[in-house]
Design an enzyme around this catalytic site. Sequence first.
Site, PDB file in Angstrom:
ATOM      1  N   HIS A  83      59.662  51.702  49.381  1.00  0.00           N
ATOM      2  CA  HIS A  83      59.417  50.276  49.139  1.00  0.00           C
ATOM      3  C   HIS A  83      59.982  49.815  47.799  1.00  0.00           C
ATOM      4  O   HIS A  83      60.145  48.624  47.572  1.00  0.00           O
ATOM      5  CB  HIS A  83      57.938  49.901  49.351  1.00  0.00           C
ATOM      6  N   ASP A 220      57.108  57.447  52.156  1.00  0.00           N
ATOM      7  CA  ASP A 220      57.561  56.356  51.288  1.00  0.00           C
ATOM      8  C   ASP A 220      58.474  56.849  50.153  1.00  0.00           C
ATOM      9  O   ASP A 220      58.093  56.848  48.989  1.00  0.00           O
ATOM     10  CB  ASP A 220      56.330  55.640  50.719  1.00  0.00           C
ATOM     11  N   SER A 623      54.262  52.816  41.437  1.00  0.00           N
ATOM     12  CA  SER A 623      54.956  53.234  42.648  1.00  0.00           C
ATOM     13  C   SER A 623      56.218  53.986  42.281  1.00  0.00           C
ATOM     14  O   SER A 623      56.978  53.541  41.430  1.00  0.00           O
ATOM     15  CB  SER A 623      55.323  52.029  43.501  1.00  0.00           C
TER      16      SER A 623
END
Length: 688
Positions: A83, A220, A623
């Site tokens: 992402h 991810d 992230s």
Amino acid sequence: MKKILIALLAVLLAVPAQADEGMWLPVLINQRIKDMRAKGFKLKAEDVYSVNKACLKDAVVLFGSGCTGELVSGEGLLFTNHHCGYGQIQRHSSVEHDYLKDGFWAMSRDQELPNKGLTVSFLEYMEEVTDAVLKGYGEGMTERQRDSVIKVNSQALVADAVKEGKGLRANVEALFYGNQYFLFVFRTFKDVRLVGAPPSSIGKFGGDTDNWMWPRHTGDFSIFRIYADKDNNPADYSPENVPYHPKKFFKISTKGVKEGDFTFVYGCPGSTKEYVTSDEVEYTGSVSDPKKIDLRTKRLDIMKKYMGQSQAVRIQYSSKAANVSNAWKKWQGEEKGIRRMKTVEKKKEYQERFKEWAKGTRYDGLVEKLETLYQKRNPYFLAYEYYNETVRSIELLQIASTVMMIIKNKEAKDAVAEQFFKDYYQPIDEEIFVAMLKAFDSEMSDEFKPQYFKEKLKSYGSVEAWQKDIYAKSLFTDKERVLALTKDDAEAIKNDPAYQMYDAFYKWYFNTLRPVINDVNSQIRLAYRDYMQGQMDYEPQKQFYPDANLTLRIAYGNVKGYSPADGVYYSPVSTLKGIIEKDNPNIFDYNIPQALRDIYAEGGHDDQPVCFLATNHTTGGNSGSPIINADGNLIGINFDRVWEGTMSDIVYDPSVCRNISLDIRYLLFNIEHIGHAEYLFNEMVFAD
Ligand code: ARG
Ligand code: ASP
């Protein structure tokens, strides 16, 4: 006996009050290392942060403008989240090469894809510069004078820090609301190429259904490579550039994780507010979050209704819906968490004790002052948030204002129009227009409605009539008419009803809300400078960490499951078996690639680890952060938190705050079985 008690007390005071809470400044590692080692960490302080020798910090980067990444080879290879690389992967995608859908794997260096505008930044060093920043500031100066002293001194510090050039950039950041200042010096690289990404059905597996949730099975990750000039210095993209040789990169551990293992996240958390008063928490938890959740539920319901009816609309709105739903879900956890933790009540109790202690000191009256300021700000701020979530969510108004802004640049305007209409479905926008204006009308008191709004609504008689008229008359519903606009059409746009509506609301915001909000906010910030210092003086034995501000931090904890509700316990590791259990070709979020089904069918992969939970205190911006084991080796990539713990931006609850990481072994599994890019293993170093 007394001696023992005193010794015991000292031990108790030395242990941080809340286990695993904290996002610590690496430069102050010496304050943490003892505790880290007591919890299982095996390296020394200078292995984590040092300016004199290569250390783990040299293998961590700020990726783009809001993610983290880590180096995993001597040839500039970098891991981050899917992402985080999503925008780049999307930009390289076309109908012929849909890398989002099919994934992308460079099979050699010359197939790696350059990414205009993407940068990564290494922290060279950070240092406290409070004295230097405040040099020349003295008693009796006004706040404005203080600000200009800070500005001048900071500019000088920055100029000095970057004088060598070579991609250096620096900034001075205020920590603890301006009680301390730190200089951060980075080296920024601008040639960063895409090396690999799994298909979205792996990289985004679970989609918004599983977002912020456990059990989680999202792969991810995405893989990039940093390039430098022949002297290993940052350079603009050039085919002549060569892979960057970092000072340090992570070795990869395939030993695996189990409950209780020490973990350590090194990354760039974006924003937290742990030291605010009960008023701010109450506003967030009881006013702002619930109201915004309601508004977004309405928007999401409308989007989902149409997305369910048409595959084409689903594709058009999936990314938009993902954006709307990400914060929507986070706020739900935050609101619930604040209530469950009784944060408002606890902060109030704390404030009473603080007030008692503060009597006669320079901190006397601060809590009350903040209360008054919040009372003044909140109605204005709520109106602003409403404006943001309602009127500004109407796509017709967005395109009208954007086109007006760039009308002089035909090429840019046309590109924006093409992009906009590719993903525009008018019935959704019309329904959102009606729902959002109705909400605005019923929720805002008269005082906080723009005159324009009141007049329009009165003349149309209903929001529906307004909607029918504006969508019938505005030129911005029609791609051809937008493409036909030229730089001479600015006047015509001014007469467009959609632009007029945008403009009237914006002026109302700019002239009525913004001045009050800005003025009160700056007073609030000032009061917090004192209140923060007051809290530190009030509890001198407590170790405070500064609120997150996208600077490099350390969070440590251990692998751990949790109980989200009575009678339920979540174990901390997920496996490929769980992906197969969720697999469903008829549900978009759970439709895995056939290749993955085939590999699973071969057998032997049941226990292939996918994700794991730990207690590290993280937030947005973390992230892509490396998650490291006791030996300092890479065991995974952080990408999310569980929604029950998202109030950790305000208050951390060790019983439910969990970060979610991709197990590094699932990344390796994908390189091998999905990408068939095993050649990448040759440059990685496996620790065990
Ligand atoms: N919740 C994660 C983080 O804030 C991941 C968001 C991206 N994934 C998604 N399904 N929207 O921001
Ligand atoms: N998913 C977040 C990010 O994108 C991480 C988090 O909020 O825990 O940075």
